[in-house]
Design a protein around this motif. Structure first.
Motif, PDB file in Angstrom:
ATOM      1  N   THR A 147    -103.243  -2.528 -52.077  1.00 52.96           N
ATOM      2  CA  THR A 147    -103.600  -2.721 -50.663  1.00 52.96           C
ATOM      3  C   THR A 147    -102.764  -1.848 -49.735  1.00 52.96           C
ATOM      4  OG1 THR A 147    -102.057  -4.587 -50.499  1.00 52.96           O
ATOM      5  CG2 THR A 147    -104.355  -5.100 -51.059  1.00 52.96           C
ATOM      6  N   SER A 148    -102.142  -0.824 -50.261  1.00 58.03           N
ATOM      7  CA  SER A 148    -101.286   0.040 -49.432  1.00 58.03           C
ATOM      8  C   SER A 148    -102.134   1.125 -48.778  1.00 58.03           C
ATOM      9  CB  SER A 148    -100.197   0.695 -50.296  1.00 58.03           C
ATOM     10  OG  SER A 148     -99.404  -0.286 -50.927  1.00 58.03           O
ATOM     11  N   PRO A 149    -102.354   1.043 -47.462  1.00 60.04           N
ATOM     12  CA  PRO A 149    -103.274   1.987 -46.821  1.00 60.04           C
ATOM     13  C   PRO A 149    -102.704   3.388 -46.705  1.00 60.04           C
ATOM     14  CG  PRO A 149    -102.312   0.536 -45.175  1.00 60.04           C
ATOM     15  CD  PRO A 149    -101.850   0.036 -46.516  1.00 60.04           C
ATOM     16  N   MET A 150    -103.584   4.345 -46.798  1.00 58.49           N
ATOM     17  CA  MET A 150    -103.249   5.746 -46.575  1.00 58.49           C
ATOM     18  C   MET A 150    -104.484   6.424 -45.997  1.00 58.49           C
ATOM     19  SD  MET A 150    -103.466   7.399 -50.426  1.00 58.49           S
ATOM     20  CE  MET A 150    -103.046   9.041 -49.826  1.00 58.49           C
ATOM     21  N   CYS A 151    -104.300   7.608 -45.522  1.00 54.21           N
ATOM     22  CA  CYS A 151    -105.416   8.352 -44.960  1.00 54.21           C
ATOM     23  C   CYS A 151    -106.237   8.958 -46.086  1.00 54.21           C
ATOM     24  CB  CYS A 151    -104.901   9.444 -44.027  1.00 54.21           C
ATOM     25  SG  CYS A 151    -106.209  10.288 -43.122  1.00 54.21           S
ATOM     26  N   GLY A 152    -107.503   8.558 -46.182  1.00 54.59           N
ATOM     27  CA  GLY A 152    -108.402   9.240 -47.092  1.00 54.59           C
ATOM     28  C   GLY A 152    -108.810  10.567 -46.479  1.00 54.59           C
ATOM     29  N   VAL A 162    -108.067   4.632 -47.017  1.00 56.38           N
ATOM     30  CA  VAL A 162    -108.223   4.127 -48.380  1.00 56.38           C
ATOM     31  C   VAL A 162    -106.888   3.478 -48.729  1.00 56.38           C
ATOM     32  CG1 VAL A 162    -109.935   5.868 -49.052  1.00 56.38           C
ATOM     33  CG2 VAL A 162    -107.494   6.336 -49.403  1.00 56.38           C
ATOM     34  N   THR A 163    -106.703   3.111 -49.974  1.00 50.89           N
ATOM     35  CA  THR A 163    -105.377   2.676 -50.413  1.00 50.89           C
ATOM     36  C   THR A 163    -104.907   3.627 -51.503  1.00 50.89           C
ATOM     37  OG1 THR A 163    -106.062   1.212 -52.225  1.00 50.89           O
ATOM     38  CG2 THR A 163    -106.033   0.280 -49.982  1.00 50.89           C
ATOM     39  N   GLY A 265     -95.808  14.387 -47.189  1.00 48.97           N
ATOM     40  CA  GLY A 265     -94.669  13.632 -47.696  1.00 48.97           C
ATOM     41  C   GLY A 265     -94.996  12.241 -48.196  1.00 48.97           C
ATOM     42  N   GLU A 266     -96.198  12.039 -48.714  1.00 51.33           N
ATOM     43  CA  GLU A 266     -96.615  10.696 -49.111  1.00 51.33           C
ATOM     44  C   GLU A 266     -96.194  10.341 -50.535  1.00 51.33           C
ATOM     45  OE1 GLU A 266    -100.424  10.544 -46.048  1.00 51.33           O
ATOM     46  OE2 GLU A 266    -100.817  10.669 -48.206  1.00 51.33           O
ATOM     47  N   ASP A 353     -94.280   6.893 -51.033  1.00 50.78           N
ATOM     48  CA  ASP A 353     -93.709   6.512 -49.732  1.00 50.78           C
ATOM     49  C   ASP A 353     -94.792   5.811 -48.917  1.00 50.78           C
ATOM     50  OD1 ASP A 353     -92.551   6.320 -47.209  1.00 50.78           O
ATOM     51  OD2 ASP A 353     -91.511   8.249 -47.387  1.00 50.78           O
ATOM     52  N   GLU A 354     -94.836   4.477 -49.032  1.00 50.79           N
ATOM     53  CA  GLU A 354     -95.866   3.714 -48.317  1.00 50.79           C
ATOM     54  C   GLU A 354     -95.731   3.846 -46.807  1.00 50.79           C
ATOM     55  OE1 GLU A 354     -96.935  -0.325 -50.155  1.00 50.79           O
ATOM     56  OE2 GLU A 354     -94.877   0.034 -50.842  1.00 50.79           O
ATOM     57  N   SER A 355     -94.508   3.830 -46.302  1.00 51.80           N
ATOM     58  CA  SER A 355     -94.325   3.893 -44.849  1.00 51.80           C
ATOM     59  C   SER A 355     -94.801   5.234 -44.309  1.00 51.80           C
ATOM     60  CB  SER A 355     -92.858   3.655 -44.486  1.00 51.80           C
ATOM     61  OG  SER A 355     -92.028   4.658 -45.056  1.00 51.80           O
ATOM     62  N   ARG A 356     -94.565   6.309 -45.068  1.00 48.99           N
ATOM     63  CA  ARG A 356     -95.037   7.621 -44.612  1.00 48.99           C
ATOM     64  C   ARG A 356     -96.563   7.671 -44.626  1.00 48.99           C
ATOM     65  NH1 ARG A 356     -92.694  12.779 -44.313  1.00 48.99           N
ATOM     66  NH2 ARG A 356     -94.185  14.129 -43.226  1.00 48.99           N
ATOM     67  N   MET A 357     -97.167   7.052 -45.606  1.00 53.15           N
ATOM     68  CA  MET A 357     -98.630   6.994 -45.641  1.00 53.15           C
ATOM     69  C   MET A 357     -99.176   6.310 -44.400  1.00 53.15           C
ATOM     70  SD  MET A 357     -99.405   6.059 -49.636  1.00 53.15           S
ATOM     71  CE  MET A 357     -99.207   7.314 -50.923  1.00 53.15           C
TER      72      MET A 357
END
Length: 448
Positions: A147-152, A162-163, A265-266, A353-357
């Motif tokens: 469930t860790s979001p990032m930019c698709g 997406v995650t 940097g993700e 790096d979840e926070s960077r995502m």
């Protein structure tokens, strides 16, 4: 002195694994050929084709340490024949009573193609082990970052959220399909060759077919329905699977390569102390593993084309096809083995790096949530009309430098969406769709 990087003491670790390399060097290949000759003689002895005492003797002397490889090389050059040099040298070290029974009725491809099947079995075992590790690392990442979001991204540009777990699950599912292809193909690839002069097994008379089955059993391989002297589809299929599997690893490597660029940097590869990225720029940490995975895959994929070309053969024997395999098969196997091993190492040490995502996603100022807004508007105005309105509002907002919420509120046609509803639609964690559930499907359906 080494002319190929895979055999280099300096660079060999980048292009092969010691385990794979041992299959193809002179000692490894010759020992395998001797093992095949011994197995053939045992099978013949069991059917009364050759004396049992000769089979026992040949088995004892089928040892590469007893064979002068320099003399084998000399005899091979002198005769211009692929295996006669080995047979001549082996006969000289055998007791006289066994010399006439070695290589009895066989031809060069009976030995070399059976060796190819043994190589495909050994490399298959290596890849199943290492690719399973790569897949399992991907499954672990999928579960951890479910469930860790990032930019698709599509076309290299920000799309929907997406995650990272979703991305890793896509990797895992693709790797699992490669493992399935290997499992399904092994019964076709791992078969002996025993045909004699033209594949009809004429030399062995009525004992031909029982001999084929017994020879296969001696080596733990399958017995083909018919000799495959000019049917090179087995090798072509195997190399294609190597190419496809290495391409999957390269795709993962390429994504890691891109995502660890400092402006994103993700993720990042694990850094080993003492590794130097640049002689001239001391600050650099280069993406050594992910970058090299793409390189290795290019090498493997290039061999797949040659293997397919080898399927076009003439009549009952055509050395132009199977001798090309002597060059392409080691190249493909060594690079594929290296890719699987390095891919295992890369994902095992991957740092996320979840926070960077999340920060990268938030830096898009809400625009990646355009589809949820369009979907909410579609139920009121129709999907295509909703698309036109959101598109026009977004393009105008980008031109003005507005964030997405401001851009939407500047268009009166979007007043049908209240502030509370709009806030909900612009929430990143609420715009993940079925990504977590799809991760669960992969985790449930993939057997470790």
């Amino acid at each position: 002195m080494s002319a190929h990087p895979a055999d280099s003491r300096i660079y060999g670790h980048l292009w092969a694994t010691p385990e794979a390399r041992a299959l193809f060097d002179d000692e490894g290949r010759t020992q395998s050929w001797l093992d095949i000759l011994a197995a053939l003689t045992r099978a013949q002895a069991a059917l009364g084709v050759v004396p049992a005492s000769a089979a026992d003797t040949i088995g004892r002397y089928a040892d590469v340490s007893l064979v002068d490889l320099d003399q084998v090389a000399f005899e091979t050059r002198e005769t211009g024949h692929s295996t006669l040099g080995l047979i001549r040298v082996l006969r000289r070290v055998l007791p006289e009573s066994a010399r006439e029974w070695v290589y009895y009725g066989a031809t060069v491809q009976d030995i070399t193609d059976t060796w190819t099947a043994i190589v495909m079995r050994a490399v298959g075992d290596m890849l199943v082990r290492d690719l399973s590790n790569v897949r399992d690392h991907a499954l672990d990442l999928a579960q951890r970052y479910r469930t860790s979001p990032m930019c698709g991204r599509t076309h290299g540009q920000p799309g929907l959220p997406v995650t990272f777990g979703f991305k890793a699950a896509v990797w895992a599912a693709e790797l699992d399909r490669t493992l399935c292809r290997i499992a399904e193909g092994r019964r076709r690839w791992e078969v002996v060759q025993l045909g004699g002069a033209l594949g009809t097994m004429e030399f062995w008379g009525e004992r031909a077919l029982p001999l084929l089955d017994r020879f296969a059993a001696e080596l733990g391989l399958g017995a083909p329905e018919i000799p495959w002297l000019t049917a090179r589809d087995r090798v072509a299929e195997f190399v294609w699977v190597l190419a496809a599997g290495s391409a999957t690893i390269a795709k993962i490597g390429n994504e890691v390569y891109q995502l660890q660029r400092p402006e994103l940097g993700e993720v990042r590869e694990a850094s080993v102390r003492g590794t130097v990225g640049s002689i001239t720029m001391p600050h650099k940490r280069n993406p050594e593993l992910s970058e090299h995975l793409v390189t290795l895959s290019k090498v493997v994929r290039a061999q797949a084309g040659l293997a397919i070309e080898g399927m076009v053969c003439e009549h009952e024997r055509d050395a132009r096809s199977w001798k090309a395999e002597w060059a392409l098969l080691p190249e493909a196997c060594l690079a594929a083995a290296a890719a699987a091993s390095l891919g295992d190492r890369m994902l095992a040490g991957l740092r996320v790096d979840e926070s960077r995502m999340r920060r990268n996603l938030e830096a898009q100022r809400g625009y990646p949530m355009s589809e949820p807004v369009m979907r909410a508007l579609a139920s009121r105005l129709g999907k295509h009309t909703a698309h036109e309105i959101v598109y026009e509002a977004a393009m105008a907002g980008l031109e003005r430098g507005d964030d997405f919420r401001t851009a939407l509120r500047a268009d009166p046609r979007l007043d049908v969406l209240g502030d509370a509803e709009l806030d909900r639609l612009l929430d990143v964690d609420g715009a993940l769709g079925a990504a977590p559930a799809l991760v669960d499907r992969v985790l449930e359906r993939t057997k470790r």
